[in-house]
Design a protein around this motif. Sequence first.
Motif, PDB file in Angstrom:
ATOM      1  N   ASP A  47       0.820  -1.210   0.000  1.00 57.80           N
ATOM      2  CA  ASP A  47       0.000   0.000   0.000  1.00 57.80           C
ATOM      3  C   ASP A  47       0.853   1.257   0.000  1.00 57.80           C
ATOM      4  OD1 ASP A  47      -2.217  -1.565  -0.023  1.00 57.80           O
ATOM      5  OD2 ASP A  47      -2.679  -1.339   2.119  1.00 57.80           O
ATOM      6  N   SER A  48       1.973   1.243   0.735  1.00 56.95           N
ATOM      7  CA  SER A  48       2.840   2.422   0.805  1.00 56.95           C
ATOM      8  C   SER A  48       3.448   2.739  -0.560  1.00 56.95           C
ATOM      9  CB  SER A  48       3.954   2.205   1.831  1.00 56.95           C
ATOM     10  OG  SER A  48       4.752   1.073   1.478  1.00 56.95           O
ATOM     11  N   GLU A  50       6.967  18.111   2.401  1.00 54.86           N
ATOM     12  CA  GLU A  50       6.088  18.210   3.569  1.00 54.86           C
ATOM     13  C   GLU A  50       4.698  17.682   3.230  1.00 54.86           C
ATOM     14  OE1 GLU A  50       4.844  18.947   7.422  1.00 54.86           O
ATOM     15  OE2 GLU A  50       6.875  18.934   6.586  1.00 54.86           O
ATOM     16  N   ALA A  51       4.243  17.940   2.001  1.00 53.11           N
ATOM     17  CA  ALA A  51       2.939  17.417   1.585  1.00 53.11           C
ATOM     18  C   ALA A  51       2.960  15.893   1.562  1.00 53.11           C
ATOM     19  CB  ALA A  51       2.568  17.964   0.206  1.00 53.11           C
ATOM     20  N   TRP A  52       4.057  15.316   1.101  1.00 48.48           N
ATOM     21  CA  TRP A  52       4.170  13.853   1.099  1.00 48.48           C
ATOM     22  C   TRP A  52       4.131  13.300   2.522  1.00 48.48           C
ATOM     23  CZ3 TRP A  52       3.502   9.241  -0.390  1.00 48.48           C
ATOM     24  CH2 TRP A  52       4.252   8.187   0.144  1.00 48.48           C
ATOM     25  N   LEU A  53       4.829  13.945   3.444  1.00 47.57           N
ATOM     26  CA  LEU A  53       4.834  13.484   4.828  1.00 47.57           C
ATOM     27  C   LEU A  53       3.425  13.540   5.415  1.00 47.57           C
ATOM     28  CD1 LEU A  53       8.124  15.161   6.123  1.00 47.57           C
ATOM     29  CD2 LEU A  53       7.759  12.750   5.538  1.00 47.57           C
ATOM     30  N   LYS A  54       2.692  14.603   5.110  1.00 50.13           N
ATOM     31  CA  LYS A  54       1.312  14.715   5.605  1.00 50.13           C
ATOM     32  C   LYS A  54       0.436  13.615   4.993  1.00 50.13           C
ATOM     33  CE  LYS A  54       1.381  19.690   6.599  1.00 50.13           C
ATOM     34  NZ  LYS A  54       1.158  19.561   8.051  1.00 50.13           N
ATOM     35  N   LEU A  55       0.639  13.349   3.695  1.00 55.06           N
ATOM     36  CA  LEU A  55      -0.147  12.310   3.035  1.00 55.06           C
ATOM     37  C   LEU A  55       0.165  10.940   3.633  1.00 55.06           C
ATOM     38  CD1 LEU A  55      -2.064  11.357   0.796  1.00 55.06           C
ATOM     39  CD2 LEU A  55      -0.066  11.213  -0.720  1.00 55.06           C
ATOM     40  N   SER A  56       1.436  10.684   3.912  1.00 54.65           N
ATOM     41  CA  SER A  56       1.827   9.371   4.433  1.00 54.65           C
ATOM     42  C   SER A  56       1.267   9.117   5.831  1.00 54.65           C
ATOM     43  CB  SER A  56       3.357   9.250   4.443  1.00 54.65           C
ATOM     44  OG  SER A  56       3.937  10.175   5.353  1.00 54.65           O
ATOM     45  N   THR A  78      -1.804  10.154   6.606  1.00 53.01           N
ATOM     46  CA  THR A  78      -3.246  10.322   6.425  1.00 53.01           C
ATOM     47  C   THR A  78      -3.854   9.054   5.831  1.00 53.01           C
ATOM     48  OG1 THR A  78      -2.969  12.698   6.034  1.00 53.01           O
ATOM     49  CG2 THR A  78      -5.013  11.709   5.246  1.00 53.01           C
ATOM     50  N   ASP A  79      -5.101   8.799   6.161  1.00 60.22           N
ATOM     51  CA  ASP A  79      -5.832   7.699   5.537  1.00 60.22           C
ATOM     52  C   ASP A  79      -6.258   8.145   4.141  1.00 60.22           C
ATOM     53  OD1 ASP A  79      -7.355   5.587   4.772  1.00 60.22           O
ATOM     54  OD2 ASP A  79      -8.987   5.948   6.210  1.00 60.22           O
ATOM     55  N   ALA A  80      -5.417   7.848   3.146  1.00 59.71           N
ATOM     56  CA  ALA A  80      -5.650   8.331   1.785  1.00 59.71           C
ATOM     57  C   ALA A  80      -6.919   7.748   1.175  1.00 59.71           C
ATOM     58  CB  ALA A  80      -4.449   7.997   0.896  1.00 59.71           C
ATOM     59  N   ASP A  81      -7.403   6.612   1.690  1.00 56.15           N
ATOM     60  CA  ASP A  81      -8.615   6.014   1.145  1.00 56.15           C
ATOM     61  C   ASP A  81      -9.823   6.922   1.345  1.00 56.15           C
ATOM     62  OD1 ASP A  81      -7.229   3.785   0.326  1.00 56.15           O
ATOM     63  OD2 ASP A  81      -7.642   2.645   2.158  1.00 56.15           O
ATOM     64  N   GLY A  82      -9.724   7.805   2.323  1.00 55.51           N
ATOM     65  CA  GLY A  82     -10.833   8.720   2.586  1.00 55.51           C
ATOM     66  C   GLY A  82     -10.742  10.015   1.810  1.00 55.51           C
ATOM     67  N   TRP A  97      -6.650  17.678  -2.878  1.00 58.54           N
ATOM     68  CA  TRP A  97      -6.238  17.644  -1.472  1.00 58.54           C
ATOM     69  C   TRP A  97      -4.770  18.018  -1.341  1.00 58.54           C
ATOM     70  CZ3 TRP A  97      -2.774  14.942   1.591  1.00 58.54           C
ATOM     71  CH2 TRP A  97      -3.012  14.937   2.966  1.00 58.54           C
ATOM     72  N   LEU A  98      -3.922  17.440  -2.184  1.00 50.04           N
ATOM     73  CA  LEU A  98      -2.490  17.728  -2.124  1.00 50.04           C
ATOM     74  C   LEU A  98      -2.205  19.184  -2.479  1.00 50.04           C
ATOM     75  CD1 LEU A  98      -1.045  14.500  -3.773  1.00 50.04           C
ATOM     76  CD2 LEU A  98      -0.652  15.251  -1.415  1.00 50.04           C
ATOM     77  N   THR A  99      -2.924  19.726  -3.450  1.00 47.94           N
ATOM     78  CA  THR A  99      -2.706  21.124  -3.844  1.00 47.94           C
ATOM     79  C   THR A  99      -2.996  22.065  -2.693  1.00 47.94           C
ATOM     80  OG1 THR A  99      -3.225  20.645  -6.169  1.00 47.94           O
ATOM     81  CG2 THR A  99      -3.393  22.937  -5.463  1.00 47.94           C
ATOM     82  N   THR A 100      -4.101  21.837  -1.980  1.00 49.73           N
ATOM     83  CA  THR A 100      -4.422  22.712  -0.854  1.00 49.73           C
ATOM     84  C   THR A 100      -3.449  22.500   0.304  1.00 49.73           C
ATOM     85  OG1 THR A 100      -6.084  21.120  -0.072  1.00 49.73           O
ATOM     86  CG2 THR A 100      -6.851  22.933  -1.456  1.00 49.73           C
ATOM     87  N   VAL A 101      -2.964  21.270   0.478  1.00 49.02           N
ATOM     88  CA  VAL A 101      -1.953  21.028   1.523  1.00 49.02           C
ATOM     89  C   VAL A 101      -0.680  21.802   1.206  1.00 49.02           C
ATOM     90  CG1 VAL A 101      -0.398  19.300   2.503  1.00 49.02           C
ATOM     91  CG2 VAL A 101      -2.829  18.799   2.294  1.00 49.02           C
ATOM     92  N   VAL A 102      -0.208  21.715  -0.038  1.00 46.79           N
ATOM     93  CA  VAL A 102       0.982  22.471  -0.438  1.00 46.79           C
ATOM     94  C   VAL A 102       0.732  23.972  -0.272  1.00 46.79           C
ATOM     95  CG1 VAL A 102       2.358  23.168  -2.441  1.00 46.79           C
ATOM     96  CG2 VAL A 102       1.988  20.752  -1.968  1.00 46.79           C
TER      97      VAL A 102
END
Length: 296
Positions: free
Chosen positions: A3-4, A38-44, A46-50, A57-62
Amino acid sequence: MHDSELLADRFEEHRGRLRAVAYRMLGSLSEADDAVQEAWLKLSRTDADGVRNLGGWLTTVVGRVCLDMLRSRTSRREEPMDAFVPDPVVSPLARIDPEQEVLLADSVGLALLVVLETLDPAERLAFVLHDMFAVPFDDIAPVVGRSSAATRQLASRARRRVQGAAPEPERDVTRQKQVLDAFLAASREGDFEALVAVLDPDIVLRADSGPLVGGAAASKVLRGAAAVARQALTFARFAASSRVVLVNGEVGVVATLDGRPLSVMGVTVADGKIVALYILADPERLARLDLGELGD
């Protein structure tokens, strides 16, 4: 595939766009890469399935990460704002590689990045995400902590400041190069009058040479054709070793000494004259650029 690994693959599909967002927000390639990481770390974490729309989502995180970085930068800024020189994206004159094409889509020249630097961080975020990347105001509003209507006003205010703040550049690279070649020839020959003739009367030169001893900034701004021409004459000895390249999709120059880059100069041409010069000569910032083998 674990999954990772699947998640990492999905993230990589968006990396180019995320880096482009961050570059427009920050004007710094290294900081843009930090924001994407930093966006990748936040995604990792997070429950990406949701997450229904991973790209959005990634654009707003960045965007949120960049907003925090801009606010921190503003609070500790010491150098004059008008001397700001963005990180240049340098490529051979003949081509731009695919990764740089993504980064420079929509003609993000140095002139535009300089104007963006004058905006309030929230204004910059609203303008970049909405006007450049078509992110809905409803998605931007929570990032800046405003209502959708107030966020729309932020973007509108930024748009008014951006429009007309920078000259409309010449888009034909061949014509740009003709003007730059005349400038370099006049510099090599020490011809002051010829230099003035190729410069717009209201030209602005911005230069970042890095910090001086004691930490003071060595940035400076020169205005007017005569002042810029005199400055160009002092660097005439480097003109012979200068290499014409593309800087953010427009013509520019990399000056070298014994094969080592001394500076990168971006050039904005309009109506057959040079209207702006952007010189990065800070050794630390130059070392972070991927200048590589630029060719002729």
